[in-house]
Design an enzyme around this catalytic site. Structure first.
Site, PDB file in Angstrom:
ATOM      1  N   GLY A  96    -103.451-104.610 -28.662  1.00 46.68           N
ATOM      2  CA  GLY A  96    -104.688-104.809 -29.409  1.00 46.68           C
ATOM      3  C   GLY A  96    -104.430-104.937 -30.903  1.00 46.68           C
ATOM      4  N   THR A 102    -102.120-103.037 -35.803  1.00 49.17           N
ATOM      5  CA  THR A 102    -101.939-103.659 -34.490  1.00 49.17           C
ATOM      6  C   THR A 102    -101.384-102.576 -33.565  1.00 49.17           C
ATOM      7  OG1 THR A 102     -99.725-104.424 -35.148  1.00 49.17           O
ATOM      8  CG2 THR A 102    -101.545-106.000 -35.325  1.00 49.17           C
ATOM      9  N   VAL A 103    -101.649-102.707 -32.253  1.00 51.02           N
ATOM     10  CA  VAL A 103    -101.228-101.688 -31.291  1.00 51.02           C
ATOM     11  C   VAL A 103    -100.384-102.358 -30.201  1.00 51.02           C
ATOM     12  CG1 VAL A 103    -101.978 -99.902 -29.688  1.00 51.02           C
ATOM     13  CG2 VAL A 103    -103.325-100.360 -31.746  1.00 51.02           C
ATOM     14  N   LYS A 120     -98.948 -97.669 -32.796  1.00 48.91           N
ATOM     15  CA  LYS A 120     -99.937 -98.197 -33.743  1.00 48.91           C
ATOM     16  C   LYS A 120     -99.235 -98.463 -35.071  1.00 48.91           C
ATOM     17  CE  LYS A 120    -104.604 -97.132 -35.484  1.00 48.91           C
ATOM     18  NZ  LYS A 120    -105.720 -96.155 -35.390  1.00 48.91           N
ATOM     19  N   ASP A 223    -117.286 -91.712 -36.258  1.00 49.09           N
ATOM     20  CA  ASP A 223    -117.275 -93.053 -35.654  1.00 49.09           C
ATOM     21  C   ASP A 223    -117.208 -92.974 -34.131  1.00 49.09           C
ATOM     22  OD1 ASP A 223    -117.275 -95.839 -35.674  1.00 49.09           O
ATOM     23  OD2 ASP A 223    -115.087 -95.961 -35.771  1.00 49.09           O
TER      24      ASP A 223
END
Length: 469
Positions: A96, A102-103, A120, A223
């Site tokens: 992702g 970015t992961v 990550k 969140d």
């Protein structure tokens, strides 16, 4: 005949010459050394992922993170599939991306048996505006919390962290266990696009445990939404299959500059719910330290609490409002407050507040008095009613709110809960959705709610045992 033999000799000579090329020979010897030494050290040998021939994406259109607003390639570290980080983690596939990172799925080479982690990789420090991501400091604080608290196991753990140097600066990397998928992905797989009461109760118990633990550690998440609550993964065999798929059919990639590629994301297969473990609260990238009041602009639009809109100093209670809005989304498949999607600019704030007034009545004057001028006074007078300006300019908008909002909510639940359970559920919602944050129940109190306790005793489609308090 002679020509055929001669051609084979020439071809063999060229192959030998190619192998004896110093760089290729060095690469071959290094690879051989890594594999032999890995066996003696009890490590997993590196895979030949860096030698794969990736299909090239031929397009000038933005893909993946390029589609993000304000994207600049130099902010991101140019991760390559097959690359080894910290002499330990070999990148397998891309999982992702986001505005700050970015992961990637990576293999832990220090383990002889297949062992996978989620890596990550943050944008460089200059882009973050700090020496390290806030999330890292938050995880340090969470690690210092009480070890015997059940909520500790309801938060995705940080396994490792380190810093790498890229072409444009230093990048922080966080290592987490890989997970099955998010609540949103659960909903996407569900035919009705919502959770049944026992499943929702299971998720909420885990979430309240996590929030109670976070409060113990003086951390406010800010969140909480369906993408930031993810399910654990029982069996990593599915990750081995993902690695095998990458070796057989490498991920397509787009070349955007010399040495820079954007890989296509490869999803972890989610069809097998039997492989799903308990839910975990994830992504503390927007979290802040508690122990005091804040006035930052936080929370995603459909989940924003009154304090965030009126600029009233806020604390742990904003997470409880977040959960209240999320609960409705999970049980109905739609947001509790929806008018905001039909407006732009200042009208969005009025639309949100108009629905709140329809649902909860007018806010208490004490809350308006605590708000930051001129924000709160722009919407409400000192006695908590709409200002004359609002009535004049947004009369049509205000009429979109309706006095029977709560009654309509009740009626819409008839196919989900009924009788006493429905009334208990609505009472449960009222404990979280309060204008004044001081009137909202805490996560610890909500763990003892009657509706939640009843539904936790009902068999869930999720087979894992809920963490014991």
């Amino acid at each position: 005949m002679f020509k055929s033999v001669f051609a084979k000799l020439i071809a063999g000579f060229l192959r030998l010459r190619k192998l004896l090329c110093p760089l290729r020979l060095l690469s071959f010897l290094r690879s051989l050394y890594d594999k032999i030494s890995a066996l003696f050290r009890g490590r997993s040998p590196t895979r030949d992922l860096d030698k794969l021939s990736h299909p090239r994406i031929q397009t000038t259109e933005p893909i993946e993170e390029e589609d993000l607003s304000g994207y600049q390639a130099e902010w991101y570290y140019p991760v390559r599939i097959g690359e080894v980080f910290a002499s330990r983690y070999q990148v397998v596939v891309k999982l992702g991306y986001g505005v700050t990172s970015t992961v990637w799925l990576a293999r832990d080479l220090t383990q002889k048996k297949p062992c996978y982690i989620a890596l990550k990789v943050y944008v460089h420090q200059d882009r973050l505006g700090s020496n390290e991501p806030t999330e890292l400091a938050i995880y340090r604080r969470l690690k210092e919390g009480p070890e015997n608290h059940a909520g500790r196991k309801a938060i995705r753990p940080l396994l490792d962290s380190f810093v790498i140097t890229g072409p444009d600066g230093e990048h922080h990397c966080l290592v987490h266990p890989p997970l099955w998928g998010s609540l949103q992905q659960w909903l996407d797989l569900d035919e009705k696009k919502h959770m049944q009461p026992p499943d929702l109760a299971m998720v909420l118990k885990q979430l309240f445990l996590a929030l109670d633990y976070a409060k113990e550690c003086e951390v406010i998440h800010t969140d909480i939404h369906e993408g930031n609550i993810m399910f654990g993964l029982k069996d990593t065999a599915v990750l081995e299959e993902l690695e095998k798929a990458e070796l057989e059919e490498p991920s397509p990639r787009k070349r955007i500059a010399e040495g820079r590629f954007i890989y296509q994301t490869r999803d972890i297969p989610l069809s097998d719910r039997d492989n799903m473990d308990l839910p975990l609260l994830c992504d503390f990238g927007a979290a802040v330290m508690g122990g005091g009041k804040h006035d930052e602009d936080v929370q995603p639009d459909p989940l924003r609490c009154p304090e965030a809109i009126l600029r009233v100093p806020w604390s742990y209670e904003i997470d409880i409002w977040n959960v209240g809005c999320l609960v409705w989304y999970l049980c109905r498949g739609s947001d509790l407050f929806r008018l905001i999607y039909h407006f732009k600019g200042p009208a969005r704030g009025y639309a949100y507040l108009a629905e709140m007034v329809s649902l909860l009545g007018y806010p208490p004057p004490s809350l308006i008095a605590d708000g930051k001028a001129p924000i709160s006074s722009e919407f409400f007078s000192e006695d908590g009613k709409w200002t004359s300006t609002v009535k004049t300019k947004f009369v049509r908008l205000l009429n979109l709110g309706w006095p029977g909002y709560w009654k309509q909510m009740e009626n819409s639940l008839d196919d989900w809960e009924s009788g006493d359970n429905k009334n208990l559920f609505l009472g449960f919602m009222r404990k979280m959705l309060k204008w004044d944050p001081r009137d909202r129940q805490t996560a610890k109190q909500l763990l003892e709610d009657e509706w939640l306790m009843i539904r936790l005793e009902t068999p869930s489609s999720h087979t894992a045992d809920v963490v014991e308090e």
